[in-house]
Write a protein that holds these residues in place. Structure first.
Motif, PDB file in Angstrom:
ATOM      1  N   PRO A  57      50.403  43.209  35.928  1.00  0.00           N
ATOM      2  CA  PRO A  57      49.634  42.181  36.616  1.00  0.00           C
ATOM      3  C   PRO A  57      48.155  42.573  36.662  1.00  0.00           C
ATOM      4  CG  PRO A  57      51.637  42.684  37.824  1.00  0.00           C
ATOM      5  CD  PRO A  57      51.521  43.721  36.753  1.00  0.00           C
ATOM      6  N   ALA A  58      47.292  41.654  36.318  1.00  0.00           N
ATOM      7  CA  ALA A  58      45.859  41.963  36.253  1.00  0.00           C
ATOM      8  C   ALA A  58      45.324  42.474  37.582  1.00  0.00           C
ATOM      9  CB  ALA A  58      45.087  40.726  35.813  1.00  0.00           C
ATOM     10  N   ASP A  59      45.871  41.970  38.688  1.00  0.00           N
ATOM     11  CA  ASP A  59      45.342  42.386  39.988  1.00  0.00           C
ATOM     12  C   ASP A  59      45.822  43.779  40.413  1.00  0.00           C
ATOM     13  OD1 ASP A  59      47.963  41.866  40.649  1.00  0.00           O
ATOM     14  OD2 ASP A  59      47.528  40.206  42.018  1.00  0.00           O
ATOM     15  N   ARG A  60      46.638  44.427  39.574  1.00  0.00           N
ATOM     16  CA  ARG A  60      47.084  45.786  39.866  1.00  0.00           C
ATOM     17  C   ARG A  60      46.482  46.794  38.885  1.00  0.00           C
ATOM     18  NH1 ARG A  60      52.926  46.074  42.555  1.00  0.00           N
ATOM     19  NH2 ARG A  60      51.728  47.687  43.639  1.00  0.00           N
ATOM     20  N   PHE A  61      45.513  46.318  38.109  1.00  0.00           N
ATOM     21  CA  PHE A  61      44.889  47.194  37.106  1.00  0.00           C
ATOM     22  C   PHE A  61      44.240  48.407  37.743  1.00  0.00           C
ATOM     23  CE2 PHE A  61      41.115  48.537  34.724  1.00  0.00           C
ATOM     24  CZ  PHE A  61      41.704  48.937  33.534  1.00  0.00           C
ATOM     25  N   ASN A  62      43.512  48.236  38.837  1.00  0.00           N
ATOM     26  CA  ASN A  62      42.826  49.370  39.463  1.00  0.00           C
ATOM     27  C   ASN A  62      43.814  50.423  39.951  1.00  0.00           C
ATOM     28  OD1 ASN A  62      40.267  48.324  39.007  1.00  0.00           O
ATOM     29  ND2 ASN A  62      40.175  47.264  40.981  1.00  0.00           N
ATOM     30  N   GLU A  63      44.955  49.988  40.496  1.00  0.00           N
ATOM     31  CA  GLU A  63      45.982  50.942  40.905  1.00  0.00           C
ATOM     32  C   GLU A  63      46.495  51.733  39.699  1.00  0.00           C
ATOM     33  OE1 GLU A  63      49.049  49.526  43.888  1.00  0.00           O
ATOM     34  OE2 GLU A  63      48.147  47.613  43.297  1.00  0.00           O
ATOM     35  N   GLN A 115      51.385  34.909  37.903  1.00  0.00           N
ATOM     36  CA  GLN A 115      50.266  35.845  37.856  1.00  0.00           C
ATOM     37  C   GLN A 115      49.788  36.045  36.425  1.00  0.00           C
ATOM     38  OE1 GLN A 115      52.498  39.139  39.789  1.00  0.00           O
ATOM     39  NE2 GLN A 115      50.797  39.231  41.231  1.00  0.00           N
ATOM     40  N   HIS A 116      48.507  36.289  36.286  1.00  0.00           N
ATOM     41  CA  HIS A 116      47.962  36.648  34.977  1.00  0.00           C
ATOM     42  C   HIS A 116      48.271  38.114  34.709  1.00  0.00           C
ATOM     43  CE1 HIS A 116      45.370  37.143  31.559  1.00  0.00           C
ATOM     44  NE2 HIS A 116      44.621  38.022  32.192  1.00  0.00           N
ATOM     45  N   ARG A 117      48.835  38.396  33.539  1.00  0.00           N
ATOM     46  CA  ARG A 117      49.138  39.775  33.158  1.00  0.00           C
ATOM     47  C   ARG A 117      48.169  40.248  32.076  1.00  0.00           C
ATOM     48  NH1 ARG A 117      53.948  41.738  35.062  1.00  0.00           N
ATOM     49  NH2 ARG A 117      53.962  43.354  33.443  1.00  0.00           N
ATOM     50  N   LEU A 118      47.900  41.519  32.089  1.00  0.00           N
ATOM     51  CA  LEU A 118      46.946  42.133  31.173  1.00  0.00           C
ATOM     52  C   LEU A 118      47.709  43.010  30.184  1.00  0.00           C
ATOM     53  CD1 LEU A 118      43.813  42.351  30.844  1.00  0.00           C
ATOM     54  CD2 LEU A 118      43.947  44.434  32.232  1.00  0.00           C
ATOM     55  N   THR A 119      47.495  42.783  28.891  1.00  0.00           N
ATOM     56  CA  THR A 119      48.122  43.597  27.852  1.00  0.00           C
ATOM     57  C   THR A 119      47.122  44.641  27.362  1.00  0.00           C
ATOM     58  OG1 THR A 119      49.541  41.764  27.129  1.00  0.00           O
ATOM     59  CG2 THR A 119      49.222  43.575  25.584  1.00  0.00           C
ATOM     60  N   LEU A 120      47.561  45.880  27.301  1.00  0.00           N
ATOM     61  CA  LEU A 120      46.664  46.960  26.875  1.00  0.00           C
ATOM     62  C   LEU A 120      47.475  48.085  26.244  1.00  0.00           C
ATOM     63  CD1 LEU A 120      46.898  49.530  29.094  1.00  0.00           C
ATOM     64  CD2 LEU A 120      45.783  47.826  30.533  1.00  0.00           C
ATOM     65  N   SER A 121      46.770  49.047  25.658  1.00  0.00           N
ATOM     66  CA  SER A 121      47.427  50.206  25.066  1.00  0.00           C
ATOM     67  C   SER A 121      46.520  51.424  25.202  1.00  0.00           C
ATOM     68  CB  SER A 121      47.750  49.951  23.588  1.00  0.00           C
ATOM     69  OG  SER A 121      46.554  49.719  22.845  1.00  0.00           O
ATOM     70  N   ILE A 173      58.959  55.844  37.260  1.00  0.00           N
ATOM     71  CA  ILE A 173      59.034  55.562  38.696  1.00  0.00           C
ATOM     72  C   ILE A 173      57.744  54.921  39.192  1.00  0.00           C
ATOM     73  CG2 ILE A 173      59.182  56.618  40.982  1.00  0.00           C
ATOM     74  CD1 ILE A 173      61.004  58.762  39.675  1.00  0.00           C
ATOM     75  N   THR A 174      56.612  55.484  38.786  1.00  0.00           N
ATOM     76  CA  THR A 174      55.322  54.975  39.254  1.00  0.00           C
ATOM     77  C   THR A 174      55.018  53.605  38.676  1.00  0.00           C
ATOM     78  OG1 THR A 174      54.510  57.254  39.370  1.00  0.00           O
ATOM     79  CG2 THR A 174      52.866  55.496  39.482  1.00  0.00           C
ATOM     80  N   TRP A 175      55.250  53.431  37.397  1.00  0.00           N
ATOM     81  CA  TRP A 175      54.873  52.181  36.740  1.00  0.00           C
ATOM     82  C   TRP A 175      55.840  51.050  37.059  1.00  0.00           C
ATOM     83  CZ3 TRP A 175      53.116  54.129  31.228  1.00  0.00           C
ATOM     84  CH2 TRP A 175      51.938  54.872  31.398  1.00  0.00           C
ATOM     85  N   GLN A 176      57.078  51.361  37.308  1.00  0.00           N
ATOM     86  CA  GLN A 176      58.009  50.311  37.719  1.00  0.00           C
ATOM     87  C   GLN A 176      57.544  49.690  39.039  1.00  0.00           C
ATOM     88  OE1 GLN A 176      62.004  51.358  39.117  1.00  0.00           O
ATOM     89  NE2 GLN A 176      62.834  49.810  37.738  1.00  0.00           N
ATOM     90  N   ALA A 177      57.025  50.527  39.935  1.00  0.00           N
ATOM     91  CA  ALA A 177      56.531  50.028  41.221  1.00  0.00           C
ATOM     92  C   ALA A 177      55.294  49.152  41.058  1.00  0.00           C
ATOM     93  CB  ALA A 177      56.213  51.204  42.145  1.00  0.00           C
ATOM     94  N   LEU A 178      54.569  49.337  39.945  1.00  0.00           N
ATOM     95  CA  LEU A 178      53.371  48.547  39.665  1.00  0.00           C
ATOM     96  C   LEU A 178      53.684  47.321  38.794  1.00  0.00           C
ATOM     97  CD1 LEU A 178      50.792  51.406  38.907  1.00  0.00           C
ATOM     98  CD2 LEU A 178      50.980  50.039  40.992  1.00  0.00           C
ATOM     99  N   ASP A 179      54.965  47.095  38.521  1.00  0.00           N
ATOM    100  CA  ASP A 179      55.400  45.970  37.688  1.00  0.00           C
ATOM    101  C   ASP A 179      54.857  46.086  36.266  1.00  0.00           C
ATOM    102  OD1 ASP A 179      56.805  43.679  37.092  1.00  0.00           O
ATOM    103  OD2 ASP A 179      55.278  42.305  37.852  1.00  0.00           O
ATOM    104  N   VAL A 180      54.786  47.313  35.763  1.00  0.00           N
ATOM    105  CA  VAL A 180      54.378  47.548  34.382  1.00  0.00           C
ATOM    106  C   VAL A 180      55.565  47.276  33.459  1.00  0.00           C
ATOM    107  CG1 VAL A 180      53.684  49.321  32.705  1.00  0.00           C
ATOM    108  CG2 VAL A 180      52.614  49.244  34.970  1.00  0.00           C
ATOM    109  N   LEU A 181      55.304  46.628  32.336  1.00  0.00           N
ATOM    110  CA  LEU A 181      56.303  46.408  31.298  1.00  0.00           C
ATOM    111  C   LEU A 181      55.730  46.910  29.987  1.00  0.00           C
ATOM    112  CD1 LEU A 181      57.312  42.731  32.189  1.00  0.00           C
ATOM    113  CD2 LEU A 181      58.520  44.815  32.847  1.00  0.00           C
TER     114      LEU A 181
END
Length: 357
Positions: free
Chosen positions: A71-77, A21-27, A46-54
């Motif tokens: 993951p870029a496809d989870r940005f809206n969530e 998957q393409h991942r999006l880096t942001l701050s 808890i919330t971000w782990q479920a969204l695969d945030v690192l």
């Protein structure tokens, strides 16, 4: 409930590769009053782990500071979750100039005393009483004004590989050092000069702008969103790019190329080069600038001693490190005396006098 990272960096990297998957880096950051940082920290984890945030996220009574990938496809969530938190609704997100799927390999959400360490113990200081924010166009115009003093609020190893033209680059290792130095060196200009500051994403110069207003500076400005947002606006609005070189970032990418200018030099041979590396000797791990030729000749090490140690079998290296702790050079970021071509920075006041002649 698991509230901590359990995978190693290697395991996470493998999962990222397999996911494809393409991942999006942001701050992003936000100064705000958080009543219970620990509870807020656990909620984010808890919330971000479920969204695969690192990433690396700091939470404190004064707000939140986040550098992460997802993951870029989870940005809206992810954005919907931020908007569900009152003080984070519509917070500005700085999307990285250069993307990399492995910019972060762990999720670390930590409670800190402050989201930006400043060394201040002044209850009368209001961090939300910030200076005037400038977009890229207004910033470009203001820094050409003869009454403007442009100050880089980052550390010496960051500004060494990239900075704005004619910016003052204080020779400091930490943000907290820069506050007193700048105030002392510019004290005669508190009412006569326009103080304009910038940093990577805006968080340091926002606190600095509030601090210098607190100290009596009358005309205080900051580049909104820092170098990252400036670069985006320059591209979108077809503006002149006044930043030279690379923007140092605190993840595995280490830097983003903003212009083709190479303003730094290899710390070992002096040739023009602007890519940082860490010494391959784990007992040293010094961050320094090393060109490809020196990297080859020195086996990615900062000295012949480190090269010799790094060539030893792993168990021998481990035995040598036992009880020694880490070298202080790790935190000196290129200041080790054996690096012949490390940058020598002048006192900020001397630069000011030179630039304004």
């Amino acid at each position: 409930m698991q509230l901590y990272n359990t995978l190693s960096a290697k395991e996470r990297a493998r999962l990222i590769d397999n996911a494809g998957q393409h991942r999006l880096t942001l701050s992003f950051y936000k100064y705000a009053k958080i009543g219970n940082p620990q509870v807020f920290r656990d909620h984010l984890f808890i919330t971000w782990q479920a969204l695969d945030v690192l990433g690396r996220i700091y939470v404190a009574y004064e707000g939140v500071n986040a550098q992460l990938s997802l993951p870029a496809d989870r940005f809206n969530e992810f954005k919907n979750h931020l908007d569900s938190i009152g003080f984070l609704k519509d917070v500005r997100l700085n999307i990285a100039v250069e993307q990399h799927n492995k910019s972060f390999l762990k999720l670390k959400v930590k409670v800190r005393k402050k989201i930006v360490a400043d060394g201040l113990n002044d209850d009368t200081f209001d961090v939300t009483n910030k200076g005037i924010h400038l977009g890229a166009k207004a910033f470009n115009k203001l820094i050409e004004d003869e009454s403007t003093v442009l100050v880089d609020m980052r550390n010496h190893y960051e500004s060494e590989i990239g900075h704005f033209k004619n910016a003052l680059t204080p020779d400091v290792d930490t943000f907290r050092e820069s506050l007193d130095i700048i105030e002392a060196d510019l004290k005669e200009h508190k009412e006569t000069k326009k103080l304009v500051m910038y940093c990577t994403g805006g968080i340091r110069c926002e606190k600095a702008s509030a601090y210098f207003k607190h100290k009596g500076f009358k005309n205080v400005y900051q580049l909104e969103g820092g170098i990252i947002e400036y670069t985006r606006q320059v591209k979108e609005q077809a503006l002149e790019n006044k930043f030279l070189g690379q923007n140092f970032v605190f993840d595995d990418r280490r830097a983003e190329r903003i212009s083709d200018d190479v303003i730094a030099n290899c710390h070992q041979c002096g040739e023009p080069f602007d890519v940082h590396t860490n010494c391959a000797n784990d007992a040293c791990h010094l961050l320094f600038i090393q060109c490809d030729q020196c990297k080859k000749e020195m086996n990615n090490c900062c000295s012949t001693t480190c090269k010799e140690i790094n060539a030893l079998p792993y168990e021998e290296q481990k035995a040598l490190r036992k009880g020694q702790g880490n070298s202080n050079d790790i935190f000196k970021k290129g200041r080790a005396g054996h690096l012949l071509y490390k940058k020598d920075l002048r006192n900020i006041f001397e630069v000011l006098k030179t630039n304004k002649k």
